[in-house]
Design an enzyme around this catalytic site. Structure first.
Site, PDB file in Angstrom:
ATOM      1  N   HIS A 467       0.820  -1.203   0.000  1.00 59.84           N
ATOM      2  CA  HIS A 467       0.000   0.000   0.000  1.00 59.84           C
ATOM      3  C   HIS A 467       0.855   1.254   0.000  1.00 59.84           C
ATOM      4  O   HIS A 467       0.467   2.285  -0.531  1.00 59.84           O
ATOM      5  CB  HIS A 467      -0.945  -0.034   1.192  1.00 59.84           C
ATOM      6  CG  HIS A 467      -2.103  -0.953   0.956  1.00 59.84           C
ATOM      7  ND1 HIS A 467      -2.762  -1.604   1.944  1.00 59.84           N
ATOM      8  CD2 HIS A 467      -2.695  -1.326  -0.198  1.00 59.84           C
ATOM      9  CE1 HIS A 467      -3.720  -2.346   1.422  1.00 59.84           C
ATOM     10  NE2 HIS A 467      -3.696  -2.198   0.119  1.00 59.84           N
ATOM     11  N   ARG A 574     -18.638  15.990  -8.780  1.00 55.62           N
ATOM     12  CA  ARG A 574     -19.039  14.626  -8.386  1.00 55.62           C
ATOM     13  C   ARG A 574     -19.735  14.746  -7.038  1.00 55.62           C
ATOM     14  O   ARG A 574     -19.102  14.624  -5.982  1.00 55.62           O
ATOM     15  CB  ARG A 574     -17.821  13.710  -8.299  1.00 55.62           C
ATOM     16  CG  ARG A 574     -17.223  13.330  -9.644  1.00 55.62           C
ATOM     17  CD  ARG A 574     -16.059  12.358  -9.474  1.00 55.62           C
ATOM     18  NE  ARG A 574     -15.744  11.640 -10.692  1.00 55.62           N
ATOM     19  CZ  ARG A 574     -14.688  11.904 -11.465  1.00 55.62           C
ATOM     20  NH1 ARG A 574     -13.867  12.863 -11.155  1.00 55.62           N
ATOM     21  NH2 ARG A 574     -14.463  11.175 -12.556  1.00 55.62           N
ATOM     22  N   ARG A 611     -23.409  17.091 -11.104  1.00 56.92           N
ATOM     23  CA  ARG A 611     -23.938  15.764 -11.414  1.00 56.92           C
ATOM     24  C   ARG A 611     -24.710  15.261 -10.204  1.00 56.92           C
ATOM     25  O   ARG A 611     -24.218  15.336  -9.076  1.00 56.92           O
ATOM     26  CB  ARG A 611     -22.784  14.812 -11.725  1.00 56.92           C
ATOM     27  CG  ARG A 611     -23.267  13.393 -11.977  1.00 56.92           C
ATOM     28  CD  ARG A 611     -22.168  12.518 -12.501  1.00 56.92           C
ATOM     29  NE  ARG A 611     -21.267  12.090 -11.451  1.00 56.92           N
ATOM     30  CZ  ARG A 611     -20.191  11.337 -11.662  1.00 56.92           C
ATOM     31  NH1 ARG A 611     -19.881  10.966 -12.891  1.00 56.92           N
ATOM     32  NH2 ARG A 611     -19.416  10.972 -10.671  1.00 56.92           N
ATOM     33  N   GLU A 705     -22.257   7.618 -20.813  1.00 56.24           N
ATOM     34  CA  GLU A 705     -21.329   6.626 -20.241  1.00 56.24           C
ATOM     35  C   GLU A 705     -21.709   5.217 -20.670  1.00 56.24           C
ATOM     36  O   GLU A 705     -20.979   4.267 -20.409  1.00 56.24           O
ATOM     37  CB  GLU A 705     -21.389   6.671 -18.706  1.00 56.24           C
ATOM     38  CG  GLU A 705     -21.034   8.007 -18.122  1.00 56.24           C
ATOM     39  CD  GLU A 705     -21.261   8.060 -16.626  1.00 56.24           C
ATOM     40  OE1 GLU A 705     -20.296   7.925 -15.892  1.00 56.24           O
ATOM     41  OE2 GLU A 705     -22.427   8.235 -16.201  1.00 56.24           O
ATOM     42  N   ASN A 728     -14.534   7.137 -18.666  1.00 57.16           N
ATOM     43  CA  ASN A 728     -14.102   6.052 -17.758  1.00 57.16           C
ATOM     44  C   ASN A 728     -15.123   4.921 -17.822  1.00 57.16           C
ATOM     45  O   ASN A 728     -14.784   3.755 -17.999  1.00 57.16           O
ATOM     46  CB  ASN A 728     -13.988   6.550 -16.319  1.00 57.16           C
ATOM     47  CG  ASN A 728     -13.125   7.792 -16.203  1.00 57.16           C
ATOM     48  OD1 ASN A 728     -12.273   8.025 -17.047  1.00 57.16           O
ATOM     49  ND2 ASN A 728     -13.360   8.598 -15.179  1.00 57.16           N
ATOM     50  N   ASP A 729     -16.385   5.287 -17.660  1.00 61.34           N
ATOM     51  CA  ASP A 729     -17.418   4.253 -17.718  1.00 61.34           C
ATOM     52  C   ASP A 729     -17.712   3.837 -19.155  1.00 61.34           C
ATOM     53  O   ASP A 729     -17.936   2.661 -19.427  1.00 61.34           O
ATOM     54  CB  ASP A 729     -18.702   4.747 -17.033  1.00 61.34           C
ATOM     55  CG  ASP A 729     -18.628   4.523 -15.527  1.00 61.34           C
ATOM     56  OD1 ASP A 729     -18.204   3.426 -15.125  1.00 61.34           O
ATOM     57  OD2 ASP A 729     -18.974   5.439 -14.762  1.00 61.34           O
ATOM     58  N   CYS A 776     -15.646  14.475 -19.746  1.00 61.11           N
ATOM     59  CA  CYS A 776     -15.203  14.644 -18.356  1.00 61.11           C
ATOM     60  C   CYS A 776     -14.506  13.404 -17.819  1.00 61.11           C
ATOM     61  O   CYS A 776     -14.091  13.369 -16.668  1.00 61.11           O
ATOM     62  CB  CYS A 776     -16.365  15.048 -17.460  1.00 61.11           C
ATOM     63  SG  CYS A 776     -17.656  13.812 -17.387  1.00 61.11           S
TER      64      CYS A 776
END
Ligand code: PEP
Ligand code: MG
Length: 844
Positions: A467, A574, A611, A705, A728-729, A776
């Site tokens: 990590h 977000r 959003r 998306e 991204n999606d 975005c």
């Protein structure tokens, strides 16, 4: 010694069904125990014997009744009825109640069970089969409270079984673990979290060893490797469901994609995860080698960090007081971790501290500490012993991934220990240009490094999967793990070059080498300075096209910072960041305040796209019950969740609408897949707007998306004001690749020609109706992608806050007409490699 016989009376009227004929292997294979089933004609479950209710499922579909002889009788109404979450069940008793034979226990509504497509076939099973010498199930028709359902002959020494009171677990068949690296921390956490949703006592069994299935630490300690065979043992009211759920979970990879290996027919292919090879040793006496933990170059001076020893007193005050001390410290540690999470902008890295929070609640760790407290030890002593025992145990494991988690346990251990003892973290007087050297740094140390002074670090312990390494990468600090121990001998102040990419540390570099590195760093810094200096200017291409460069933000601070870095507005707030990490929903007033503050920070000349809540699936809200989903990314998330719980959306929309006077307000819905969703969500906005009397111009748009939305953009564009493409999606859904999958990270590339074509379709559809399109997703912050996005016709780029100056600078260098030609060419390409090769020539 004569064997005692017990008669259990039918708890329901109906037809007896042999347990072997129940259409659920958990019962038919007697995983929970032997017994009989009834296909009921009555709907009030009655006690089959006198006894005590020792467990009642929180979903009220099952209970365990323990008789005076210690016989544990599990009564399970229906098959798979745990899924109903209590709907249709009314308990008439509670845990701990003593009941008489025939006493009503649970009333259930058969039509509700049927309406959910479930069977109400009810099982009467003996959970502690070790007490049973033989068992005779009845046949024919049962009259509730009258007919004998089971005749049970107890083993001779039943009294002993009663006093030991530890029933033998019901155990599953052997399951082969498909995970290539076994049950390491992540799958162990998935298993433990699932196990925790059951009341039963659950164990993972491998060979003669057992681990508490609700404890990540304990599971990791079992060191289950790829292809190992394990079994699930459960005892309790929901043992059947627990076994079934965990068997399925582990077979399917415990949340990891194990590819063909997860198939039961796949040939076992052992994958060894060895400890790191013996440390590499350089021939050059001036070079020390380790492994790359985080790329990048740093020139600085050695600063050795040593961990202080925290002394503890062994004897405790009264155990209650010590227990309270421990609980308070654990609570405070959890809050500290919450704070640390908030400081890390990258959600996936913040998860490391979520995992730490889970470790703080690990039942095995707590049990160990609390039993020492009960035995008269002080809380600090008990806790130190508990976490050290576990950390040492993990550190000895052969599996590198698991051994690496010892450092996480020490980290949370020391955090709590400092709170218990009041020993403050010694403030490190780190000099400027420091290269930190330590045997081990904890994730907490790493997250709180002073980036103004620390240029890089090297540790003798740890590995690339630790990590600490993950955090170093997210914080952009060059780092090396597992470096040769000789590094610990280097005097403070020694000049070194740390090459995080190669995993090497050069001592006493020549002046020429230092100059070369400094020159490279200076070029990058100069570029950054120039970009910053020009950040306030608009992003206009050489042929005069203005591209709006706006920010992706998570809260007020980001909004303020984006303005100082030249952001022309916010393309994506977000808003879920305001909801997560809370135990209750933010109130309308709280939301009104935060949206208003963000809007005011931007001002009336800047765009603010808020959003609506995008949670669900893998991002659960603690205060909103959501069923666990097999495919969370394909489940009830984003707008689907909001439309299913419209009050949440309405409250948020009211909060957002009140920000209308302070900036150019836009509302955007996430995860839109169909036109109906848009219409329903728009209706809510319109109703709330009318109710509040908001007359200002508020634009309403959607995220693109989901491929269906990109393909149908022309239709959607008729009904919305704008689109913002969430690459991204969109990439994960187009390529069918989990966006967070470590093995697919390289392939799940938004520059895939398939994704680019969908972006082009979206732009075409939007422009046909005069609507604008932004991007975005992460691709917008990548200078490499900017020329092709401009060429495709994207109007706005919403980027991470630090990337604003660089993206604006990139746009200013480009010519839109040239970009269009480039896009035409790239859209004809077949592979990501071709696209990347073509684009990489355009950036320096
Ligand atoms: C996206 O999917 O590209 C996007 C911007 O949304 P998020 O990353 O928040 O899912
Ligand atoms: Mg998204």
């Amino acid at each position: 010694m004569s064997n005692k016989t017990v008669e259990l009376i039918a708890p329901l009227s109906g037809l007896f069904v042999p347990i072997e004929a129940v259409p659920d292997p958990v019962f038919s294979q007697k995983m929970v125990g032997d017994g009989v089933s009834i296909d009921p004609t009555s709907n009030v479950l009655q006690a089959p014997a006198a006894g005590k209710i020792t467990q009642l499922a929180s979903t009220f579909h099952a209970l365990t009744l323990t008789t005076i002889d210690g016989l544990q009788i599990l009564l399970h109404i229906g098959l798979d009825t745990v899924m109903l979450k209590g709907e249709g069940f009314r308990p008439l008793v509670k845990e701990g109640d003593t009941v008489t034979v025939g006493q009503p226990l649970i009333e259930f509504n058969e039509s509700v069970i049927a309406a959910h497509g479930k069977s109400s076939m009810t099982e009467i099973v003996i959970a502690n089969g070790d007490m049973v010498a033989s068992l005779q199930p009845a046949r024919g028709f049962a009259h509730a409270g009258k007919t004998v359902a089971l005749t049970v002959t107890l083993v001779g020494d039943f009294a002993a079984a009663e006093t030991t009171a530890a029933p033998a677990g019901n155990i599953s068949d052997a399951i082969r673990v498909p995970n290539p690296t076994g049950l390491h921390a992540r799958p162990a956490a998935v298993v433990a979290n699932t196990a925790k949703t059951f009341k039963s006592d659950i164990k993972l069994v491998r060979g003669g060893e057992e681990a508490n299935a609700k404890s990540v630490v304990s599971i990791m300690g079992l060191e289950v490797q790829n292809n190992d065979e394990i079994q699930i043992k459960a005892t309790g009211v929901d043992a059947a469901e627990a076994i079934k759920a965990l068997v399925e979970l582990i077979r399917s990879g415990s949340g990891e994609d194990c590819g063909a290996a997860a198939s039961p027919t796949a040939a076992p292919k052992p994958v060894a995860v060895p400890r790191p090879a013996p440390k590499a040793h350089s021939e050059d006496p001036n070079v020390l080698l380790g492994v790359s933990a985080s790329p990048g170059l740093a020139v600085g001076q050695i600063f050795q960090v040593r961990q202080e020893v925290i002394e503890v007193r062994e004897a405790g005050d009264n155990p209650q007081l010590e227990r309270r001390r421990l609980e308070d410290a654990l609570k405070e540690a959890r809050q500290q971790l919450e704070g640390l999470k908030a400081e890390i902008s990258d959600a996936s890295k913040a998860e490391i501290f979520s995992a730490h929070q889970e470790l703080l609640a690990d039942p095995e760790l707590l049990d160990l500490a609390l039993s020492a407290v009960s035995a008269g030890k002080s809380a600090p002593f008990a806790w130190k012993q508990a976490f050290t025992t576990y950390a040492d145990k993990l550190a000895r494991l052969k599996n590198e991934l698991l051994a690496g988690r010892a450092n996480d346990i020490r980290d949370i251990g020391r955090r709590v220990l400092r709170l218990l003892t009041g020993v403050k973290e010694a403030a490190l007087e780190v000099p400027d240009n420091a290269i930190l050297i330590a045997e081990e740094l904890t994730p907490s140390d790493t997250a709180s490094l002073d980036r103004n002074k620390v240029l890089g670090f090297a540790t003798t312990g740890g590995g690339a999967t630790s990590h600490v390494a993950i955090l170093a990468r997210s914080l952009n600090i060059p780092a090396i793990c597992g470096i040769e121990e000789a590094v610990l001998e280097l005097a403070n102040g020694t000049n070194v070059i740390l090459d995080g990419t190669k995993g090497s540390l050069r001592k006493n570099p020549s002046e020429a080498e230092i100059q070369d590195i400094r020159a490279r760093q200076a070029t990058l810094a100069k570029k950054r300075d120039e970009e910053l200096a020009a950040a306030g200017q608009a992003a206009i291409t050489t042929d005069g096209v203005h591209i709006e460069v706006v920010a992706n933000i998570g809260g007020l601070e980001d909004a303020q910072q984006s303005v100082t870095l030249g952001g022309e507005g916010v393309g994506l707030l977000r808003s879920e960041f305001l909801y997560l990490e809370r135990t209750d929903a933010p109130t309308e007033e709280e939301q009104t305040k935060i949206y208003g503050d963000i809007a005011k920070a931007l001002g009336t000349e800047r765009t603010l796209v808020i959003r609506t809540l995008d949670v669900g699936g893998d991002k659960p809200l603690p205060y909103l019950p959501m069923p666990a989903e097999e495919n969370p990314f394909l489940g009830v998330r984003g707008i689907r969740l909001c439309l299913a719980a419209p009050e949440i959306l309405r409250t948020q929309v009211r909060g957002i609408l009140r920000a209308a006077p302070y900036s150019k307000l836009h509302i955007m819905f996430p995860m839109i897949a169909s036109l109906e969703e848009v219409r329903e969500a728009k209706k809510i906005v319109a109703e709330e707007r009318a109710a509040l009397g908001v007359t200002a111009d508020v634009k309403v748009g959607i995220m693109v998306e989901v491929p269906s939305t990109a393909v149908m953009s022309e239709i959607f564009a008729r009904e919305v004001d704008f689109f913002s493409i969430g690459t991204n999606d969109l990439t994960q859904y187009t390529l069918a690749m989990d966006r967070g999958h470590p093995k697919l990270a390289k392939q799940a590339d938004a520059l895939h020609p398939g994704v680019l074509r969908l972006i082009a379709m979206t732009v075409k559809g939007a422009h046909a109706h005069g609507k604008w399109v932004g991007v975005c997703g992460g691709i917008a912050s990548d200078p490499l992608a900017v020329p092709v996005l401009l060429g495709i016709g994207v109007d706005e780029l919403s980027v991470s806050v630090p990337a604003i100056p660089a993206i604006k600078a990139m746009v200013r260098k480009l010519n839109k007409a040239e970009c269009q030609k480039l896009a035409t060419e790239v859209l004809q390409m077949g592979t990501v490699a071709e696209v990347r090769a073509r684009l990489s020539g355009l950036v320096d």
